[in-house]
Design a protein around this motif. Sequence first.
Motif, PDB file in Angstrom:
ATOM      1  N   THR A   1     -10.152  -0.484   3.533  1.00 31.19           N
ATOM      2  CA  THR A   1      -9.740   1.118   2.994  1.00 31.19           C
ATOM      3  C   THR A   1      -9.495   1.934   4.257  1.00 31.19           C
ATOM      4  O   THR A   1     -10.120   1.857   5.343  1.00 31.19           O
ATOM      5  CB  THR A   1     -11.082   1.546   2.475  1.00 31.19           C
ATOM      6  OG1 THR A   1     -11.464   0.669   1.196  1.00 31.19           O
ATOM      7  CG2 THR A   1     -10.698   2.816   2.013  1.00 31.19           C
TER       8      THR A   1
ATOM      9  N   GLY B   1      -6.680   4.643   0.392  1.00 32.97           N
ATOM     10  CA  GLY B   1      -6.261   3.497  -0.450  1.00 32.97           C
ATOM     11  C   GLY B   1      -7.042   2.293   0.105  1.00 32.97           C
ATOM     12  O   GLY B   1      -7.204   2.140   1.256  1.00 32.97           O
TER      13      GLY B   1
ATOM     14  N   TYR C   1      -5.694   2.700  -5.072  1.00 29.91           N
ATOM     15  CA  TYR C   1      -5.336   4.066  -4.470  1.00 29.91           C
ATOM     16  C   TYR C   1      -6.343   4.964  -5.283  1.00 29.91           C
ATOM     17  O   TYR C   1      -6.232   5.378  -6.558  1.00 29.91           O
ATOM     18  CB  TYR C   1      -4.022   4.624  -4.792  1.00 29.91           C
ATOM     19  CG  TYR C   1      -3.780   5.926  -3.997  1.00 29.91           C
ATOM     20  CD1 TYR C   1      -3.526   6.048  -2.661  1.00 29.91           C
ATOM     21  CD2 TYR C   1      -4.184   7.217  -4.557  1.00 29.91           C
ATOM     22  CE1 TYR C   1      -3.177   6.959  -1.636  1.00 29.91           C
ATOM     23  CE2 TYR C   1      -3.902   8.413  -3.690  1.00 29.91           C
ATOM     24  CZ  TYR C   1      -3.368   8.356  -2.610  1.00 29.91           C
ATOM     25  OH  TYR C   1      -3.302   9.382  -1.689  1.00 29.91           O
TER      26      TYR C   1
ATOM     27  N   GLY D   1       0.850  -1.249   0.000  1.00 29.10           N
ATOM     28  CA  GLY D   1       0.033  -0.186   0.042  1.00 29.10           C
ATOM     29  C   GLY D   1       0.950   1.252  -0.050  1.00 29.10           C
ATOM     30  O   GLY D   1       1.964   1.352   0.516  1.00 29.10           O
ATOM     31  N   ASN D   2       0.333   2.191  -0.751  1.00 25.89           N
ATOM     32  CA  ASN D   2       0.890   3.583  -0.770  1.00 25.89           C
ATOM     33  C   ASN D   2       2.141   3.762  -1.544  1.00 25.89           C
ATOM     34  O   ASN D   2       2.648   4.923  -1.688  1.00 25.89           O
ATOM     35  CB  ASN D   2       0.987   4.050   0.646  1.00 25.89           C
ATOM     36  CG  ASN D   2      -0.397   4.633   1.455  1.00 25.89           C
ATOM     37  OD1 ASN D   2      -1.179   4.955   0.517  1.00 25.89           O
ATOM     38  ND2 ASN D   2      -0.095   4.337   2.613  1.00 25.89           N
TER      39      ASN D   2
END
Length: 521
Positions: free
Chosen positions: A429, A365, A360, A309-310
């Motif tokens: 999320t 995200g 995202y 993530g990210n």
Amino acid sequence: MKKLISMIMAMSMISALSVACGDDGEDDNTPPPAAPTITLEGGNIDQPQEITSPMSLKVNIAAPGTIAGFTVTIDSPALTEEMLNTVGLAKELDLVNPGNMEAALKVFKFPVGNEVKNQTAVLFDVSELVPMIAMIHHETSDHKFILTVTDAKQQTTTKTLTCHLTAKTTIAYNNDADLWANTATVSVEALPEGGSVQYRVKGAADWIDAELVEGSKYSLAPVWTSAKNDAEFDIYSIQAGTGIFAATTYEVRVAKDGETVDTTEFTTAVGDKIPNGDMSGWSKKVMTMGNSFDITYPNPDGMAIWDSGNNPFLENPTSGTFTPLCEEDKTEPGTAYLSARLVIGSVFAAGNMFTGDFNYSGLAGTVKFGKVYDWTARPRALKVRYKAQVGTIDNLGSNDPDKDSYKNQPDRSRIFVAVVDWTAQHGVTSGMTAPTGMWDPATMQNVAEGAILGYGDLIITQTTTEWVEAMLPINWYVEKAAKPAAENFSLVISCATSVRGDYLTGCSSNFMQVDDFEWVY
């Protein structure tokens, strides 16, 4: 003179009488033919004959007065009436008058009809028939052929040919291991009285008793044990040493009084691999967020198992130059390096990597946990190597309902694995809004997408600069849980530098290195 004439007449009468009494032309002093004899060629028919393969069992029949009758009575626990009927025979065989058994008798090369009747010598050969007994019967036993021969003078001789079978104990693997059910079977012939069937991992100290299933088949099956986890759910695991697992060699034996009578061994299939589990494959993935750019992707080209993530935000060139949350370690290539970051100077993001996909959108995200996985074997545990730096929590997420209780508390990192049976990926999320979809396999048995079958969990509380090899035993929520559906999402592995990273709570200096994910069987 008269006396002489009388004597001559008397002698003539005796002579005439003698002729009259003997007018059938036979001499009453002729002895009858010898009675029939039944002998075993090369052996003593009165002694039991040990069944071997091959063997010679030829019986010689001699009847100087010619054979009028020849019958064979079979007394055998193997050659039963039912079994003999299947080949067109019976327990009582008449070789002179075979009737509808003639064709079957000829198959076994037995003499029949005119080959026997009125003959003075006949060979009765059971060299092919008797060894077959050992193929259909596996107990120590006697098998008798009672031979009765009668000649034309009604002289009868009976002999019994006894064939003895000494059963040999044998054990054989049936090549039927079910590596998800963790079972296999063996077949044992001639189990001695008081004997048992046992198995173990090759070289282990203790033998485990197998269970009789039916007939001569024994099951090598797991023993399940139960306990409670911290969430007070019932969890199940397989007792060490029991059951049949992948990538393992097993010894199986028949034992009596602690001694091995017969033994065999087998090795199971290698089991499953975790794609890119050694973290050797890295590539780039195209990301579009108003513009298109490449981001770090913890998979080799063509694979889509792992994600983070990210990374899309941190590697967007329009946002500046940032180090991604998940990347290949620069000093130890072929390992994954996960590091916490403060995004835009103040928003906390935990270093993370997981099996699934990341989307995202806007200020949040979504981690979509789960990948379709072709399970062929149930694992005992997940093994992984890691290094970690774990500090004090210095960031509290504004949407963390328990943020005050974590202020200045020691942070914790986490690795977990879950075997699930989901019809779709499960999304979590988080970002600048309250997180949704939160789940924890150690405190939940189901999510909306389906069941959590089992999990393994590792909470890391200490900093370690050396590689640590960790085992995450898998606890199952369902005893003997069925294998996940082939088309479902069934594998989740997750690594995070902060356990409450989804709430944006954690230590910004935490990092973790992970490598060599593999199943333990």
